[in-house]
Design a protein around this motif. Sequence first.
Motif, PDB file in Angstrom:
ATOM      1  N   LYS A  30      22.585  22.518  -1.690  1.00 20.20           N
ATOM      2  CA  LYS A  30      22.420  23.061  -0.077  1.00 20.20           C
ATOM      3  C   LYS A  30      21.511  22.312   0.380  1.00 20.20           C
ATOM      4  CE  LYS A  30      23.112  25.786   3.195  1.00 20.20           C
ATOM      5  NZ  LYS A  30      24.040  25.933   4.152  1.00 20.20           N
ATOM      6  N   SER A  56      23.991  35.813  -3.014  1.00 20.34           N
ATOM      7  CA  SER A  56      24.467  36.839  -2.262  1.00 20.34           C
ATOM      8  C   SER A  56      25.797  36.522  -1.428  1.00 20.34           C
ATOM      9  CB  SER A  56      23.443  37.485  -1.356  1.00 20.34           C
ATOM     10  OG  SER A  56      23.117  36.736  -0.208  1.00 20.34           O
ATOM     11  N   TYR A  96      25.373  35.218   1.368  1.00 14.77           N
ATOM     12  CA  TYR A  96      24.987  35.165   3.027  1.00 14.77           C
ATOM     13  C   TYR A  96      25.103  33.715   3.481  1.00 14.77           C
ATOM     14  CZ  TYR A  96      22.074  35.699   7.056  1.00 14.77           C
ATOM     15  OH  TYR A  96      21.522  35.589   8.130  1.00 14.77           O
ATOM     16  N   ILE A  97      24.853  32.662   2.846  1.00 12.83           N
ATOM     17  CA  ILE A  97      25.074  31.369   3.380  1.00 12.83           C
ATOM     18  C   ILE A  97      25.999  30.651   2.270  1.00 12.83           C
ATOM     19  CG2 ILE A  97      22.548  31.193   4.302  1.00 12.83           C
ATOM     20  CD1 ILE A  97      21.727  29.499   1.931  1.00 12.83           C
ATOM     21  N   LYS A  98      26.232  29.358   2.951  1.00 16.53           N
ATOM     22  CA  LYS A  98      27.512  28.730   2.209  1.00 16.53           C
ATOM     23  C   LYS A  98      26.924  27.488   1.760  1.00 16.53           C
ATOM     24  CE  LYS A  98      30.726  29.859   5.865  1.00 16.53           C
ATOM     25  NZ  LYS A  98      31.607  29.548   7.196  1.00 16.53           N
ATOM     26  N   ARG A 109      35.502  37.797  -1.096  1.00 13.91           N
ATOM     27  CA  ARG A 109      34.660  38.856  -0.667  1.00 13.91           C
ATOM     28  C   ARG A 109      34.506  40.405  -1.531  1.00 13.91           C
ATOM     29  NH1 ARG A 109      31.359  38.204   3.627  1.00 13.91           N
ATOM     30  NH2 ARG A 109      30.953  40.497   4.080  1.00 13.91           N
ATOM     31  N   LEU A 166      31.749  40.655  -4.040  1.00 16.59           N
ATOM     32  CA  LEU A 166      30.490  41.181  -3.528  1.00 16.59           C
ATOM     33  C   LEU A 166      30.242  42.811  -3.996  1.00 16.59           C
ATOM     34  CD1 LEU A 166      30.275  40.209   0.142  1.00 16.59           C
ATOM     35  CD2 LEU A 166      28.680  39.434  -1.978  1.00 16.59           C
ATOM     36  N   PRO A 220      17.575  41.908   0.605  1.00 20.23           N
ATOM     37  CA  PRO A 220      16.805  40.499   1.012  1.00 20.23           C
ATOM     38  C   PRO A 220      15.200  40.774   1.259  1.00 20.23           C
ATOM     39  CG  PRO A 220      18.584  41.287   2.683  1.00 20.23           C
ATOM     40  CD  PRO A 220      18.375  42.534   1.565  1.00 20.23           C
ATOM     41  N   TYR A 241      16.879  49.764   9.254  1.00 21.22           N
ATOM     42  CA  TYR A 241      17.011  50.289  10.727  1.00 21.22           C
ATOM     43  C   TYR A 241      16.186  51.187  10.966  1.00 21.22           C
ATOM     44  CZ  TYR A 241      21.627  47.853  10.108  1.00 21.22           C
ATOM     45  OH  TYR A 241      22.600  47.073   9.766  1.00 21.22           O
ATOM     46  N   LYS A 266      20.019  40.714  14.212  1.00 23.21           N
ATOM     47  CA  LYS A 266      19.574  39.093  13.819  1.00 23.21           C
ATOM     48  C   LYS A 266      17.799  39.343  13.903  1.00 23.21           C
ATOM     49  CE  LYS A 266      19.971  34.628  13.025  1.00 23.21           C
ATOM     50  NZ  LYS A 266      20.361  34.113  11.722  1.00 23.21           N
ATOM     51  N   LEU A 283      20.900  41.529   9.780  1.00 20.83           N
ATOM     52  CA  LEU A 283      22.298  41.019   9.757  1.00 20.83           C
ATOM     53  C   LEU A 283      22.459  40.294   8.205  1.00 20.83           C
ATOM     54  CD1 LEU A 283      24.539  39.849  11.558  1.00 20.83           C
ATOM     55  CD2 LEU A 283      23.325  37.740  11.821  1.00 20.83           C
ATOM     56  N   GLU A 284      21.549  40.067   7.732  1.00 17.86           N
ATOM     57  CA  GLU A 284      21.536  39.397   6.346  1.00 17.86           C
ATOM     58  C   GLU A 284      22.272  40.516   5.206  1.00 17.86           C
ATOM     59  OE1 GLU A 284      18.093  37.354   4.716  1.00 17.86           O
ATOM     60  OE2 GLU A 284      19.227  37.078   2.785  1.00 17.86           O
ATOM     61  N   PHE A 285      21.557  41.696   5.592  1.00 18.74           N
ATOM     62  CA  PHE A 285      22.052  42.907   4.708  1.00 18.74           C
ATOM     63  C   PHE A 285      23.500  43.150   5.050  1.00 18.74           C
ATOM     64  CE2 PHE A 285      22.634  47.170   3.482  1.00 18.74           C
ATOM     65  CZ  PHE A 285      23.049  47.772   4.668  1.00 18.74           C
ATOM     66  N   LEU A 286      23.912  43.188   6.361  1.00 23.33           N
ATOM     67  CA  LEU A 286      25.190  43.526   6.658  1.00 23.33           C
ATOM     68  C   LEU A 286      26.157  42.559   6.294  1.00 23.33           C
ATOM     69  CD1 LEU A 286      26.017  45.817   8.394  1.00 23.33           C
ATOM     70  CD2 LEU A 286      25.934  44.386  10.447  1.00 23.33           C
ATOM     71  N   LEU A 287      25.879  41.314   6.169  1.00 24.24           N
ATOM     72  CA  LEU A 287      27.096  40.466   6.004  1.00 24.24           C
ATOM     73  C   LEU A 287      26.974  40.155   4.564  1.00 24.24           C
ATOM     74  CD1 LEU A 287      26.342  37.422   8.695  1.00 24.24           C
ATOM     75  CD2 LEU A 287      28.033  39.173   8.433  1.00 24.24           C
ATOM     76  N   THR A 288      26.108  40.591   3.528  1.00 21.34           N
ATOM     77  CA  THR A 288      26.249  40.578   2.348  1.00 21.34           C
ATOM     78  C   THR A 288      26.848  42.018   1.616  1.00 21.34           C
ATOM     79  OG1 THR A 288      23.827  41.207   2.140  1.00 21.34           O
ATOM     80  CG2 THR A 288      24.467  39.078   1.769  1.00 21.34           C
ATOM     81  N   TYR A 290      34.387  40.649   8.105  1.00 20.83           N
ATOM     82  CA  TYR A 290      33.756  40.627   9.530  1.00 20.83           C
ATOM     83  C   TYR A 290      34.684  40.906  10.634  1.00 20.83           C
ATOM     84  CZ  TYR A 290      31.426  36.527   6.825  1.00 20.83           C
ATOM     85  OH  TYR A 290      30.693  35.887   5.908  1.00 20.83           O
ATOM     86  N   GLY A 307      30.748  34.395  11.253  1.00 24.21           N
ATOM     87  CA  GLY A 307      30.861  33.682  10.011  1.00 24.21           C
ATOM     88  C   GLY A 307      30.361  32.345  10.124  1.00 24.21           C
ATOM     89  N   TRP A 308      30.104  31.653  11.454  1.00 22.88           N
ATOM     90  CA  TRP A 308      29.654  30.304  11.512  1.00 22.88           C
ATOM     91  C   TRP A 308      28.074  30.648  11.515  1.00 22.88           C
ATOM     92  CZ3 TRP A 308      26.785  28.733  16.002  1.00 22.88           C
ATOM     93  CH2 TRP A 308      26.338  27.582  16.205  1.00 22.88           C
ATOM     94  N   LYS A 311      26.319  32.767   9.827  1.00 15.42           N
ATOM     95  CA  LYS A 311      25.510  33.074   8.678  1.00 15.42           C
ATOM     96  C   LYS A 311      25.004  31.838   7.855  1.00 15.42           C
ATOM     97  CE  LYS A 311      28.869  33.388   5.106  1.00 15.42           C
ATOM     98  NZ  LYS A 311      29.690  34.413   3.900  1.00 15.42           N
ATOM     99  N   GLY A 312      25.416  30.902   8.324  1.00 17.44           N
ATOM    100  CA  GLY A 312      24.927  29.523   7.690  1.00 17.44           C
ATOM    101  C   GLY A 312      25.760  28.709   6.805  1.00 17.44           C
TER     102      GLY A 312
END
Lengths: 239, 243
Positions: A9, A48, A50-52, A69, A72, A79, A85, B77, B82-87, B92, B239-240, B242-243
């Motif tokens: 990465k 996880s 989360y990142i590519k 996906r 998952l 994290p 929340y 964010k 957001l990290e929790f949600l996208l994992t 999406y 999608g973009w 999230k990195g």
Amino acid sequence: MIEIKHLSKTYKTIKALQDISMILPKDEIVFLVGPNGAGKSTLIKLLSGYIKPTTGEVLIEGKDVQVDRSSLLYMGYVPENSPLYPEMNVYEYVKYVAGLWQMNGDEFDQHLRVVVDKLQLTEVLTQKIDTLSKGFRRRVGIAGALIHNPEILILDEPTEGLDPNQKHEIHQFIKEYAKDRLVIISSHIMEEVEAIADRVILINKGKLVWDGVPEELKKAAPDNNLDTAFRLLTKGDMQ
Amino acid sequence: MSVVLTIASKEIHGYFKSYMAYILLGVYLLISMGAVFYSAYFFEYNNRNLISFFIYQPNILNILLPAVTMKVWAEEKRYGTLEFLLTQPVSYKKLVLGKFLAAWSFSVLMLLMTIPFAVYSNFLIPLDLENVCAAYIAEIIVMGAFCALGCLISACNSNVIIAYLTTVLGGWVWQNVNFNAILYYFKNLFPMLKSRLDGVLNFSEYYQQMIQGQMGIETIVYFGGIIFFSLWLNIIIIGWRKG
């Protein structure tokens, strides 16, 4: 099982991870250790999904986490800093996560009883998250990751900022949970490695420096001490 | 679908837990009724189709709806969730749809709270009920477009205030700018479409027709297209980002 193949990465000019490959089977507590900025959290975020990755792939039970996906479904992930929340109470948060996993009512009730009991959350179940202590918030984050009983649990610095009693409780829980499952923990606290790790993966400056059992890592230091071995390996005095 | 409803339900509960909902509903009613009776001369004009109510709605919604949509993604964010949600094993598409539905449902609730005003008006002046119902339905569609745009802008920001201000500005541009200038070159390229391209992107052209109960297929395509395109872009940006 997780398979990591030539994972790299790069953020603009910064090589956060360089060509990491490994296999992580079930029934292990794996610690990812390294100094701050070594790439542990980057590796966790890649695991996880989360990142590519820039190059390489992460396969969870044979499925590429970036492509499929449904991979998952095997995983529960907490994290760093256990984001939650604040306006929800504990029960609402766990129920929300269960809803995202499409758990039915009976399944949720059954799992909730087990998770709440294991993580000692009964007394705070109806309490708002923003009124909880750090230790309880960490446990709530773990509860959310566990509600669907995943085979793989990934925790990014789960005991950061906790007092010794709270750390001990989390360690006891992880030991019990890891039977027949894979637990991956990112940490830079070597006393945790000594307490519960089956396997240690040491990362420094984005590279894989050490992969083995804690006892072997200890032997790498003249005084048979994990902290010393960590320092020697990460300061470049020994490979 | 149950996942979409789970996400929407969580968002709506969040609005009411933070008391934001009550404040927004109250302010919306206050401003709407103030606009109707003090700015739009409700008793001076023929209001059989409640034109005095609908004429100011875009301006009011442009100030209030961004307060609903600004936190949709920007706050995730900010809190790190957001990290929790996208994992989670949720597509999406479902995430975006769930949050959009929450914002849209809330805005529809805002509008429905003006029904007593419509009922009251019907006692004062017999309303053209068909036109009024059509105008209410049209307003719901317009709210959907506002919410979709607001959610999209929230997805582009990490700061809630910037998301709000950008959405207000974007909404103002959308409502007030004459897009005929942009279409000028297309008109020359496709002369046979010249007359049909006049005002084809302008908000006011469609809105005026809608509040008079004249909602044609072009209107549905226009606002529906904005909703669809905004949600589609929203999915891509998530999608973009999230990195």
